[in-house]
Design an enzyme around this catalytic site. Structure first.
Site, short mmCIF file in Angstrom:
data_model
loop_
_atom_site.label_atom_id
_atom_site.label_comp_id
_atom_site.label_asym_id
_atom_site.label_seq_id
_atom_site.Cartn_x
_atom_site.Cartn_y
_atom_site.Cartn_z
N THR A 28 3.99 41.30 10.15
CA THR A 28 4.80 41.10 9.16
C THR A 28 5.52 42.32 8.76
OG1 THR A 28 3.53 40.71 7.45
CG2 THR A 28 3.99 38.75 8.59
N CYS A 34 15.38 50.31 6.65
CA CYS A 34 14.29 50.53 7.54
C CYS A 34 14.52 49.80 9.04
CB CYS A 34 12.93 50.56 7.19
SG CYS A 34 12.40 51.89 6.21
N HIS A 51 7.51 50.49 12.21
CA HIS A 51 8.43 50.38 10.79
C HIS A 51 8.88 51.77 10.46
CE1 HIS A 51 9.04 48.63 6.62
NE2 HIS A 51 9.76 49.71 6.84
#
Length: 184
Positions: A28, A34, A51
């Site tokens: 998650t 981003c 990420h």
């Protein structure tokens, strides 16, 4: 008990990546401008997510700053992590998320992030099987790396602003890799 409840949730923050082979793991993250790249090899049963905050290229890497903020660095780490766990490059498939324009008065770094990720994957010969990028609001993302299932939830304006504030903080120092070598 449903599969969603039984899943072990692993949160990925800015500057991180994670590769897993456990079918009970869901990765998650929360994204504003981003981008998260979700890659997997469906035959090897391995997948992962990164990420990143900024699009990356050779010029951005030499201008200083933390390498973990840049897409080029995190894309390479994710791909190499998958290959080390048995993935084959020719079987990799990707999904790209994020890249919102969260602050109207700023340049659209989110759009640049998304474009970078797509171009990087094209250059590497990795097939993109899905994407959800752009818009004005952030997203909460869930990715099941073994099955390839992904689900996103749009964030409200207030949630997006908290995400933007978090993205503007310096990235956390990268954790040492278990097989790292220390030079004296």
């Amino acid at each position: 008990m449903t599969a969603d409840i039984a899943a072990r949730r692993v949160n990925i923050i800015q500057g991180e990546y994670k590769v897993v082979t456990d079918p009970n793991v869901v990765l998650t993250t929360i994204l504003g401008s981003c981008v998260a790249a979700c890659l997997r090899d469906p035959v090897a049963g391995v997948g992962g997510m990164n990420h990143f905050l900024l699009p990356g290229n050779a010029q951005s890497m030499t201008s200083g700053g933390d390498a973990t903020r840049y897409g080029v660095h995190l894309m390479e780490l994710l791909i190499n992590g998958l290959l080390k766990k048995g993935a084959r490059r020719d079987r990799l498939e990707a999904k790209i998320f994020g890249g919102a324009k969260t602050i109207a008065t700023f340049s659209n770094v989110g759009e640049q992030n998304a474009a970078f990720a797509m171009q990087f994957l094209r250059d590497e010969g990795i097939r993109v099987v899905g994407s959800s990028t752009g818009g004005e609001f952030g997203r909460k993302l869930e990715f099941w790396p073994i099955s390839g299932r992904a689900r996103q939830y749009p964030l409200t304006g207030a949630e997006t602003q908290r995400t933007v504030a978090a993205e503007q903080k310096p990235a956390a120092a990268p954790r040492p890799v278990e097989s790292s070598i220390e030079f004296f």
